[in-house]
Write an enzyme that holds these catalytic residues in place. Structure first.
Site, PDB file in Angstrom:
ATOM      1  N   LYS A 102      13.001  -6.078   5.230  1.00 15.15           N
ATOM      2  CA  LYS A 102      12.046  -5.146   5.842  1.00 15.15           C
ATOM      3  C   LYS A 102      11.744  -4.058   4.827  1.00 15.15           C
ATOM      4  O   LYS A 102      12.663  -3.469   4.247  1.00 15.15           O
ATOM      5  CB  LYS A 102      12.694  -4.534   7.098  1.00 15.15           C
ATOM      6  CG  LYS A 102      11.813  -3.579   7.833  1.00 15.15           C
ATOM      7  CD  LYS A 102      11.061  -4.277   8.959  1.00 15.15           C
ATOM      8  CE  LYS A 102       9.860  -3.519   9.431  1.00 15.15           C
ATOM      9  NZ  LYS A 102       8.633  -3.713   8.656  1.00 15.15           N
ATOM     10  N   GLN A 123      15.556   0.918   0.016  1.00 16.82           N
ATOM     11  CA  GLN A 123      15.297   0.471   1.394  1.00 16.82           C
ATOM     12  C   GLN A 123      16.547  -0.136   2.040  1.00 16.82           C
ATOM     13  O   GLN A 123      16.722  -0.037   3.251  1.00 16.82           O
ATOM     14  CB  GLN A 123      14.149  -0.556   1.360  1.00 16.82           C
ATOM     15  CG  GLN A 123      13.457  -0.771   2.679  1.00 16.82           C
ATOM     16  CD  GLN A 123      12.470   0.332   3.038  1.00 16.82           C
ATOM     17  OE1 GLN A 123      11.715   0.783   2.191  1.00 16.82           O
ATOM     18  NE2 GLN A 123      12.480   0.778   4.279  1.00 16.82           N
ATOM     19  N   LYS A 126      18.490   2.866   3.358  1.00 14.29           N
ATOM     20  CA  LYS A 126      17.693   3.553   4.385  1.00 14.29           C
ATOM     21  C   LYS A 126      17.725   2.764   5.692  1.00 14.29           C
ATOM     22  O   LYS A 126      17.984   3.307   6.760  1.00 14.29           O
ATOM     23  CB  LYS A 126      16.244   3.668   3.884  1.00 14.29           C
ATOM     24  CG  LYS A 126      15.337   4.440   4.786  1.00 14.29           C
ATOM     25  CD  LYS A 126      13.891   4.388   4.308  1.00 14.29           C
ATOM     26  CE  LYS A 126      13.762   4.816   2.866  1.00 14.29           C
ATOM     27  NZ  LYS A 126      12.358   5.001   2.465  1.00 14.29           N
ATOM     28  N   LYS A 138      10.790  -4.692  -0.559  1.00 14.89           N
ATOM     29  CA  LYS A 138       9.580  -3.904  -0.827  1.00 14.89           C
ATOM     30  C   LYS A 138       8.581  -4.824  -1.511  1.00 14.89           C
ATOM     31  O   LYS A 138       8.960  -5.790  -2.161  1.00 14.89           O
ATOM     32  CB  LYS A 138       9.901  -2.714  -1.741  1.00 14.89           C
ATOM     33  CG  LYS A 138       8.883  -1.607  -1.661  1.00 14.89           C
ATOM     34  CD  LYS A 138       9.090  -0.722  -0.452  1.00 14.89           C
ATOM     35  CE  LYS A 138       7.961   0.299  -0.306  1.00 14.89           C
ATOM     36  NZ  LYS A 138       8.233   1.272   0.764  1.00 14.89           N
ATOM     37  N   ASP A 178       2.706   1.299   2.971  1.00 18.52           N
ATOM     38  CA  ASP A 178       3.256   2.319   2.065  1.00 18.52           C
ATOM     39  C   ASP A 178       2.036   2.971   1.412  1.00 18.52           C
ATOM     40  O   ASP A 178       0.934   2.900   1.982  1.00 18.52           O
ATOM     41  CB  ASP A 178       4.203   1.674   1.036  1.00 18.52           C
ATOM     42  CG  ASP A 178       4.991   2.709   0.229  1.00 18.52           C
ATOM     43  OD1 ASP A 178       5.924   3.294   0.784  1.00 18.52           O
ATOM     44  OD2 ASP A 178       4.666   2.951  -0.953  1.00 18.52           O
ATOM     45  N   THR A 221       7.077   8.591  10.088  1.00 18.90           N
ATOM     46  CA  THR A 221       7.777   9.076   8.890  1.00 18.90           C
ATOM     47  C   THR A 221       7.694  10.592   8.825  1.00 18.90           C
ATOM     48  O   THR A 221       8.701  11.279   8.591  1.00 18.90           O
ATOM     49  CB  THR A 221       7.194   8.425   7.622  1.00 18.90           C
ATOM     50  OG1 THR A 221       7.181   7.006   7.815  1.00 18.90           O
ATOM     51  CG2 THR A 221       8.031   8.762   6.404  1.00 18.90           C
ATOM     52  N   ASN A 252      -0.387   9.662   4.861  1.00 13.84           N
ATOM     53  CA  ASN A 252       0.242   9.458   6.173  1.00 13.84           C
ATOM     54  C   ASN A 252       1.446  10.379   6.388  1.00 13.84           C
ATOM     55  O   ASN A 252       1.534  11.071   7.400  1.00 13.84           O
ATOM     56  CB  ASN A 252       0.651   7.978   6.285  1.00 13.84           C
ATOM     57  CG  ASN A 252       1.473   7.714   7.515  1.00 13.84           C
ATOM     58  OD1 ASN A 252       2.684   7.796   7.481  1.00 13.84           O
ATOM     59  ND2 ASN A 252       0.813   7.428   8.624  1.00 13.84           N
ATOM     60  N   SER A 389       9.279   1.081  12.827  1.00 16.17           N
ATOM     61  CA  SER A 389       8.920  -0.309  12.529  1.00 16.17           C
ATOM     62  C   SER A 389       9.922  -1.250  13.190  1.00 16.17           C
ATOM     63  O   SER A 389       9.549  -2.291  13.747  1.00 16.17           O
ATOM     64  CB  SER A 389       8.940  -0.569  11.019  1.00 16.17           C
ATOM     65  OG  SER A 389       7.735  -0.144  10.438  1.00 16.17           O
TER      66      SER A 389
HETATM   67  P1  NDP Z   1      -0.512   7.518   1.427  1.00 16.16           P
HETATM   68  O1  NDP Z   1      -1.166   6.512   0.565  1.00 16.16           O
HETATM   69  O2  NDP Z   1      -0.950   7.670   2.821  1.00 16.16           O
HETATM   70  O3  NDP Z   1      -0.571   8.954   0.719  1.00 16.16           O
HETATM   71  C1  NDP Z   1      -0.020   9.177  -0.517  1.00 16.16           C
HETATM   72  C2  NDP Z   1      -0.332  10.591  -0.925  1.00 16.16           C
HETATM   73  O4  NDP Z   1       0.366  10.895  -2.130  1.00 16.16           O
HETATM   74  C3  NDP Z   1      -1.799  10.810  -1.216  1.00 16.16           C
HETATM   75  O5  NDP Z   1      -2.143  12.125  -0.946  1.00 16.16           O
HETATM   76  C4  NDP Z   1      -1.873  10.519  -2.709  1.00 16.16           C
HETATM   77  O6  NDP Z   1      -2.981  11.108  -3.372  1.00 16.16           O
HETATM   78  C5  NDP Z   1      -0.588  11.148  -3.185  1.00 16.16           C
HETATM   79  N1  NDP Z   1      -0.160  10.479  -4.425  1.00 16.16           N
HETATM   80  C6  NDP Z   1      -0.003   9.151  -4.629  1.00 16.16           C
HETATM   81  N2  NDP Z   1       0.360   8.911  -5.899  1.00 16.16           N
HETATM   82  C7  NDP Z   1       0.412  10.111  -6.489  1.00 16.16           C
HETATM   83  C8  NDP Z   1       0.729  10.539  -7.799  1.00 16.16           C
HETATM   84  N3  NDP Z   1       1.054   9.654  -8.771  1.00 16.16           N
HETATM   85  N4  NDP Z   1       0.712  11.875  -8.042  1.00 16.16           N
HETATM   86  C9  NDP Z   1       0.394  12.772  -7.068  1.00 16.16           C
HETATM   87  N5  NDP Z   1       0.077  12.422  -5.822  1.00 16.16           N
HETATM   88  C10 NDP Z   1       0.087  11.114  -5.539  1.00 16.16           C
HETATM   89  O7  NDP Z   1       1.066   7.192   1.350  1.00 16.16           O
HETATM   90  P2  NDP Z   1       2.211   7.623   2.341  1.00 16.16           P
HETATM   91  O8  NDP Z   1       1.958   8.985   2.863  1.00 16.16           O
HETATM   92  O9  NDP Z   1       2.442   6.509   3.263  1.00 16.16           O
HETATM   93  O10 NDP Z   1       3.458   7.651   1.349  1.00 16.16           O
HETATM   94  C11 NDP Z   1       3.845   8.821   0.623  1.00 16.16           C
HETATM   95  C12 NDP Z   1       5.270   8.653   0.147  1.00 16.16           C
HETATM   96  O11 NDP Z   1       6.125   8.465   1.288  1.00 16.16           O
HETATM   97  C13 NDP Z   1       5.546   7.468  -0.767  1.00 16.16           C
HETATM   98  O12 NDP Z   1       6.584   7.793  -1.676  1.00 16.16           O
HETATM   99  C14 NDP Z   1       6.054   6.404   0.195  1.00 16.16           C
HETATM  100  O13 NDP Z   1       6.843   5.418  -0.454  1.00 16.16           O
HETATM  101  C15 NDP Z   1       6.887   7.268   1.123  1.00 16.16           C
HETATM  102  N6  NDP Z   1       7.168   6.691   2.432  1.00 16.16           N
HETATM  103  C16 NDP Z   1       6.146   6.325   3.267  1.00 16.16           C
HETATM  104  C17 NDP Z   1       6.437   5.795   4.500  1.00 16.16           C
HETATM  105  C18 NDP Z   1       5.378   5.480   5.489  1.00 16.16           C
HETATM  106  O14 NDP Z   1       5.727   5.159   6.635  1.00 16.16           O
HETATM  107  N7  NDP Z   1       4.109   5.582   5.162  1.00 16.16           N
HETATM  108  C19 NDP Z   1       7.835   5.533   4.913  1.00 16.16           C
HETATM  109  C20 NDP Z   1       8.829   6.036   3.985  1.00 16.16           C
HETATM  110  C21 NDP Z   1       8.476   6.555   2.784  1.00 16.16           C
HETATM  111  P3  NDP Z   1      -4.253  10.198  -3.765  1.00 16.16           P
HETATM  112  O15 NDP Z   1      -5.048  10.080  -2.504  1.00 16.16           O
HETATM  113  O16 NDP Z   1      -4.936  10.992  -4.820  1.00 16.16           O
HETATM  114  O17 NDP Z   1      -3.727   8.893  -4.266  1.00 16.16           O
END
Ligand code: NDP
Length: 457
Positions: A102, A123, A126, A138, A178, A221, A252, A389
């Site tokens: 997962k 993961q 976690k 992943k 993700d 999250t 997200n 999930s």
């Molecule tokens: P989204 O794609 O919804 O959002 C990611 C955000 O981070 C965007 O604002 C993006 O900006 C920014 N971002 C991405 N890459 C970079 C970078 N290299 N430098 C600066 N900003 C960056 O992703 P999520 O919110 O789902 O995920 C965010 C984090 O949380 C990740 O590390 C993910 O692995 C982790 N996570 C997410 C979960 C989930 O349920 N969604 C669960 C557990 C962990 P831009 O739009 O410019 O790309």
């Protein structure tokens, strides 16, 4: 009430963990994120191995750092002009001791095998912490959804799933979203899976509510991050009410963390994307952010054209120079380094929790600990997403659909239990308040015991 004094270093040089780490370095060259994630876990396990020598004999560590299966595949697709593109797809099925594999799927140009291995390794622990039956995995691709039309994203997702489908299944491997993978991408991937397999089954989580999704999965999250931080604050005689909170990202996790902080009376003053960050001294207006990022899919800088008191700064690193009480990095790995951590400490920040996976460098974590700041690592703090999930999988198996209240209550209970378990493990292994050690130890022991029980597989 918990004490606010953190035991900083757990074990640094244990000959066994050192040898395992060196083997990881030599067998997995050029994958620094994976090395970093493995080192953080190994550095915490010395005291556990002293107490449980049976793990050594069974070579649990050596088995744990080697994925059970790694898949790399070609993803060809055509853009709206008929031009052909070739991307690379990955799925790393790391460990199935606790249940079906997962873990999410990431669409981002920075994706390569090392990123997927780091995320898959994290993961494992976690998922173990959630208390649900889920192994660790992943997946992802270097495809960049930014600037692509809906039909291009659909063609890509269909091509990606045309290969992935043969490796996944509701009792085998259940991917989720993700970075870069939200409801739209999930829908396209699920549609293609269903068409190829001729089966409507719970093979993905984060599905739409009308076709097998769970309420609260979208918020999980971000909400979970705030629930666990709220427990920690309460344990230190504090609450979010009246606190100033700095959040990075605007995806997200960041959006729903912001929503929950606001519900609890805190003020979120920053958000960012990969181009820069906004600072709104009045507290960010979430309706504007949702409209800009989720509906219009525009850049965060658009926010300041609507809110005149807000300021936009190009580049992301300066976000941690903004004075705040609580910092929640929710964008991406290694976005908060030692300098940023020092700036937070200097400005009186009391607590940090990782919404993203591994957003704080090891040096930044050392700064938090040496300044007695509260710190919760991602494998505990952002486990709410995978927890819901897991609840979505349970609902799919039973063909039931829970109310928002029921799913939210379950999420809150899971985050509270995670907090208790990581605090207790930190106490038991003589590092009270060190939740990095607590999370790694509590997550590890459950997986290690399951691996022992299941024999040499
Ligand atoms: P989204 O794609 O919804 O959002 C990611 C955000 O981070 C965007 O604002 C993006 O900006 C920014 N971002 C991405 N890459 C970079 C970078 N290299 N430098 C600066 N900003 C960056 O992703 P999520 O919110 O789902 O995920 C965010 C984090 O949380 C990740 O590390 C993910 O692995 C982790 N996570 C997410 C979960 C989930 O349920 N969604 C669960 C557990 C962990 P831009 O739009 O410019 O790309």
């Amino acid at each position: 009430m918990a004490t606010n004094t953190v035991t900083q270093t757990v074990v640094v040089t244990n000959p066994v963990t050192q040898a395992v780490y060196e083997q990881v370095l030599s067998r997995n060259p050029g994958e620094p994120e994976f090395h970093q994630a493995v080192k953080e876990v190994l550095d915490c396990l010395g005291p556990v191995l002293n107490k449980h020598p049976q793990y050594l004999k069974a070579k649990i560590l050596e088995r744990l750092v080697e994925p059970e299966r790694q898949l790399i595949f070609r993803v060809p697709w055509q853009d709206d002009n008929g031009e052909i593109h070739i991307n690379r797809g990955f799925r790393v099925e790391f460990n199935s001791a606790l249940g079906p594999y997962k873990g999410g799927i990431r669409f981002h140009p920075s994706v390569y095998l090392g990123i997927i291995k780091f995320l898959g390794f994290e993961q494992i622990f976690k998922n173990s912490l959630t208390g649900l039956q889920m192994g660790g995995a992943k997946g992802g691709t270097d495809f960049d959804p930014k600037g692509k039309s809906d039909s291009e994203v659909m063609r890509f997702c269909q091509s990606f799933m045309t290969e992935l489908y043969r490796h996944i299944g509701p009792d085998t491997d259940v991917p989720a979203g993700d970075i870069g993978v939200g409801g739209r991408e999930m829908g396209f991937m699920f549609g293609q899976y269903k068409r190829i397999k001729n089966a409507f089954e719970g093979v993905l989580t984060g599905k739409g509510l009308e076709w097998g999704g769970s309420l609260v999965r979208t918020e999980a999250t971000g909400y979970g991050l705030i629930y666990i931080m709220d427990e920690l604050l309460k344990d230190n005689a504090k609450s979010f009410d009246g606190l100033t909170v700095s959040i990075s990202g605007s995806g997200n996790v960041a959006i729903f963390a912001t929503q929950k902080v606001q519900q609890l009376g805190g003020k979120v003053i920053t958000l960012s994307d990969s181009n820069g960050f906004i600072y709104d001294p009045d507290g960010v207006n979430l309706d504007t952010v949702k409209q800009t990022k989720l509906v219009e899919r525009k850049r965060i800088k658009e926010y300041v054209s609507i809110h005149k008191n807000a300021r936009y700064t190009e580049g992301c690193s300066g976000i941690w120079n903004v004075k705040c009480d609580v910092a929640l990095p929710c964008a991406t790995e290694n976005e908060l380094d030692r300098h940023a951590a020092e700036a937070l400490a200097k400005n009186g920040c009391i607590a940090v929790a990782e919404g993203a996976n591994m957003p704080c460098t090891p040096q930044a974590v050392d700064v938090f600990h040496s300044n007695n700041m509260l710190f919760v690592p991602g494998k505990a703090a952002n486990a709410g997403g995978v927890a819901v999930s897991g609840l979505e999988m349970a609902q799919n198996s039973q063909r039931v659909f829970w109310t928002f209240e029921k799913a939210d209550t379950e999420l809150k209970n899971i985050m509270t239990t995670i907090y208790k378990n990581i605090s207790q493990a930190a106490q038991e292994y003589d590092c009270p308040g060190n939740f990095v050690a607590g999370a790694n130890i509590a997550g590890f022991i459950k997986v290690a015991n399951a691996m022992l029980a299941q024999g040499l597989v």
